[in-house]
Motif scaffolding. Structure first.
Motif, PDB file in Angstrom:
ATOM      1  N   LEU A  12       0.848  -1.193   0.000  1.00 10.21           N
ATOM      2  CA  LEU A  12       0.000   0.000   0.000  1.00 10.21           C
ATOM      3  C   LEU A  12       0.885   1.244   0.000  1.00 10.21           C
ATOM      4  N   PRO A  13       1.188   1.817  -1.153  1.00  6.97           N
ATOM      5  CA  PRO A  13       1.933   3.079  -1.177  1.00  6.97           C
ATOM      6  C   PRO A  13       0.983   4.257  -0.962  1.00  6.97           C
ATOM      7  N   GLY A  14       1.365   5.197  -0.134  1.00  6.33           N
ATOM      8  CA  GLY A  14       0.511   6.360   0.097  1.00  6.33           C
ATOM      9  C   GLY A  14       0.983   7.153   1.291  1.00  6.33           C
ATOM     10  N   ARG A  15       0.343   8.301   1.502  1.00  8.01           N
ATOM     11  CA  ARG A  15       0.761   9.139   2.628  1.00  8.01           C
ATOM     12  C   ARG A  15       0.125   8.682   3.941  1.00  8.01           C
ATOM     13  N   HIS A  16      -1.044   8.070   3.887  1.00  8.37           N
ATOM     14  CA  HIS A  16      -1.664   7.414   5.040  1.00  8.37           C
ATOM     15  C   HIS A  16      -1.821   8.328   6.256  1.00  8.37           C
ATOM     16  N   HIS A  17      -2.279   9.565   6.019  1.00 11.88           N
ATOM     17  CA  HIS A  17      -2.531  10.473   7.142  1.00 11.88           C
ATOM     18  C   HIS A  17      -3.781  10.064   7.919  1.00 11.88           C
ATOM     19  N   LEU A  18      -4.678   9.385   7.237  1.00 11.45           N
ATOM     20  CA  LEU A  18      -5.932   8.976   7.866  1.00 11.45           C
ATOM     21  C   LEU A  18      -6.305   7.610   7.310  1.00 11.45           C
ATOM     22  N   LEU A  19      -6.813   6.741   8.172  1.00 10.23           N
ATOM     23  CA  LEU A  19      -7.243   5.396   7.779  1.00 10.23           C
ATOM     24  C   LEU A  19      -8.757   5.310   7.916  1.00 10.23           C
ATOM     25  N   THR A  20      -9.399   4.545   7.030  1.00 13.35           N
ATOM     26  CA  THR A  20     -10.860   4.530   6.990  1.00 13.35           C
ATOM     27  C   THR A  20     -11.425   3.154   7.318  1.00 13.35           C
ATOM     28  N   ARG A  21     -12.700   3.175   7.682  1.00  7.44           N
ATOM     29  CA  ARG A  21     -13.414   1.924   7.918  1.00  7.44           C
ATOM     30  C   ARG A  21     -13.492   1.104   6.628  1.00  7.44           C
ATOM     31  N   PHE A  22     -13.626   1.796   5.497  1.00  4.68           N
ATOM     32  CA  PHE A  22     -13.675   1.068   4.228  1.00  4.68           C
ATOM     33  C   PHE A  22     -12.372   0.320   3.983  1.00  4.68           C
ATOM     34  N   ARG A  58       3.258   9.541  13.987  1.00  5.73           N
ATOM     35  CA  ARG A  58       1.846   9.412  14.334  1.00  5.73           C
ATOM     36  C   ARG A  58       1.117   8.553  13.291  1.00  5.73           C
ATOM     37  N   ARG A  59       1.483   8.690  12.038  1.00  6.22           N
ATOM     38  CA  ARG A  59       0.893   7.847  10.999  1.00  6.22           C
ATOM     39  C   ARG A  59       1.227   6.375  11.261  1.00  6.22           C
ATOM     40  N   GLU A  60       2.490   6.131  11.613  1.00  7.49           N
ATOM     41  CA  GLU A  60       2.917   4.766  11.897  1.00  7.49           C
ATOM     42  C   GLU A  60       2.142   4.192  13.082  1.00  7.49           C
ATOM     43  N   ALA A  61       1.939   5.000  14.120  1.00  2.64           N
ATOM     44  CA  ALA A  61       1.210   4.529  15.299  1.00  2.64           C
ATOM     45  C   ALA A  61      -0.215   4.119  14.922  1.00  2.64           C
ATOM     46  N   ALA A  62      -0.862   4.923  14.084  1.00  2.00           N
ATOM     47  CA  ALA A  62      -2.233   4.599  13.681  1.00  2.00           C
ATOM     48  C   ALA A  62      -2.272   3.333  12.833  1.00  2.00           C
ATOM     49  N   ILE A  63      -1.297   3.163  11.943  1.00  2.00           N
ATOM     50  CA  ILE A  63      -1.258   1.969  11.096  1.00  2.00           C
ATOM     51  C   ILE A  63      -1.065   0.711  11.945  1.00  2.00           C
TER      52      ILE A  63
END
Length: 507
Positions: A12-22, A58-63
């Protein structure tokens, strides 16, 4: 949706600032029990910019939390930002290999990406593509994560219904919601975290470093020990000199910088051991966004070549007054704000005759109106080849503020402030597209005095407007002369101001 067959890795390449339920539902159905999901977090070295408002950690923590809740076996890899390239996919794959030892190939890896341009780069290398939000097999139309983040930025609380609980948890714990809104909606800071996209930060750092000793010598007698804050600290050159002062050994030295390039240089210097004082800190903040420090908490605030930028990039008087009020509020009673900046001449509206050299470059019949559409280097090269007289014509077209003059024989009739505006800008051709946005002569000394006293500061008698004779002797006088409108001689006016503003002790 693509088949799970022969899929060991899901990239999954991307900036991943936010993750979604989808995403949770889609990846949960796509990834098998033996699949490792590789999150390539692009622009990992960027944060607090409109394009990248959330820092990598913070992005890593959410992932990681997302993966735990969804039941995914994940590997998170930071991918540093690169210049635009058609080899983006190859660069990302090589970065993953270096960081993790994983050699992802079309034989064992599916790429999950909803951005057509990026997906195409991986498809050209032979990878199968899972289109995620763009997948035609989806039962419902799904919003991309960035679109959900824009809902957040716009104050639309429905973003919470679309975001995954892992993101909600991290955003709540680290108070990221308001940070994202402030950064994305910032009217001043560009996508990459600077005031302009055209500034040459390398020459900017060099110029500030070269002038740091002169600036420190100018303000050192007025610095009050304690908490010392340099707002708009650049690459921290002045704080380096403050760090060497024995009398300030017990002081906190704090640098505040908005431009990402300069802030990162400050952090790098601290990591390299440049500062002996352990109480040296750097913050990345936009001072136009409001107060930076708590009330009555700062003993000395330093600002160098900053206030004209607040005036220029903000809302002129309104922005500058808010800034001055914020400085007053954060200053302890008896504390001081020391401001050194460019300044307009007294009586800047009076008309004068300005004569300029037209033999030191080319003289096109008309000024170009397309420089803003050119690369900064190309625009700078063009301006550098113009005569001083031709640069005035070009400056009048490009300058972000009204500037008018009338040909008068071999001279031009022009306001003194406008004349000095041009003469103090003309020698920055290689930052032309950046410098044209900044007004140097918007305020004269009397304006400053009225503003400071109105907010509540006492103006120290040591404050004064002064003329930089090196600039006059080396850059201005050789190619320009100025007289009163009737031809009488006129001395070159002030170009800079030093303001020592003290908050009264009884406030």
């Amino acid at each position: 949706m693509v088949s799970r067959s022969a899929m060991t890795y899901l990239l999954l390449p991307g900036r991943h600032h936010l993750l979604t339920r989808f995403q949770a539902d889609y990846l949960g159905r796509l990834a098998g029990d033996d699949t490792t999901v590789v999150w390539a977090v692009t622009s990992a070295n960027h944060g607090n910019t409109r394009r990248n408002p959330v820092p990598y950690h913070r992005r890593e923590a959410a992932i990681e939390r997302f993966s735990l809740l969804v039941g995914l076996r994940s590997v998170v890899v930071p991918i540093f930002d690169t210049a635009p390239t058609d080899r983006f996919a190859e660069v990302t794959l090589k970065s993953i290999a270096v960081a993790t030892g994983l050699d992802l190939t079309p034989a064992d890896t599916v790429v999950a990406c909803s951005t057509p341009e990026v997906a195409a780069l991986y498809a050209e290398l032979g990878f199968r593509i899972a289109e995620v939000e763009a997948d035609p097999a989806n039962d419902v139309k799904a919003e991309r994560p960035w679109d959900v983040l824009l809902r957040l930025a716009a104050g639309d609380e429905t973003w919470r219904d679309l975001a995954h609980p892992a993101t909600l948890d991290v955003f709540e714990r680290y108070q990221l919601t308001e940070t994202v809104r402030a950064v994305v909606n910032d009217p001043v800071v560009g996508d990459e975290g600077g005031l302009t996209a055209t500034r040459d930060y390398r020459t900017y750092i060099e110029a500030f470093a070269a002038g740091a000793a002169r600036k420190w010598d100018l303000v050192r007698p007025y610095v009050r020990p304690g908490r010392i804050v340099d707002i708009g600290c650049g690459a921290g050159a002045v704080l380096e000199l403050a760090d060497r002062e024995p009398a300030l050994r017990e002081s906190d030295l704090i640098g505040v910088e908005i431009a990402r390039h300069l802030y990162e240089e400050c952090v790098h210097k601290k990591a390299q051991g440049v500062f002996a004082n352990p109480n040296v800190y750097f913050y990345r903040r936009n001072v136009l966004g409001g107060a930076v420090f708590p009330p009555r908490s700062v003993d000395t605030t330093l600002t160098f070549a900053l206030t004209h930028e607040i005036w220029s990039y903000g809302e002129r008087w309104e922005s500058l007054r808010r800034f001055v009020q914020a400085i007053y509020d954060q200053t302890v009673p008896g504390g001081v704000w020391i401001n050194s900046d460019v300044c307009g001449p007294d009586g800047r509206d009076r008309r004068v005759l300005l004569t300029l050299d037209d033999s030191d470059g080319v003289n096109p019949p008309t000024a170009r109106r397309d420089l803003g559409q050119l690369p900064a280097a190309e625009a700078g090269e063009y301006v550098a080849g113009l005569s001083t007289r031709a640069r005035l014509d070009q400056f009048a077209v490009d300058f972000a503020f009204p500037l008018a003059y009338e040909p008068t024989g071999e001279a031009v009739t022009i306001g003194l402030g406008d004349a000095m505006e041009f003469l103090t800008h003309k020698d920055y051709p290689h930052n032309w597209l950046s410098e044209r946005e900044e007004q140097f002569c918007g305020l004269e000394f009397a304006d400053w005095k009225a503003l400071l006293t109105d907010v509540g500061f006492d103006l120290d008698p040591a404050s004064y407007a002064w003329r930089n004779d090196w600039i006059i002797d080396n850059r201005v006088a050789p190619v320009a002369s100025v007289t009163h409108a009737d031809g009488r001689p006129l001395d070159w006016p002030a170009t800079h101001v030093l303001l020592i503003a003290r908050r009264p002790r009884n406030t």
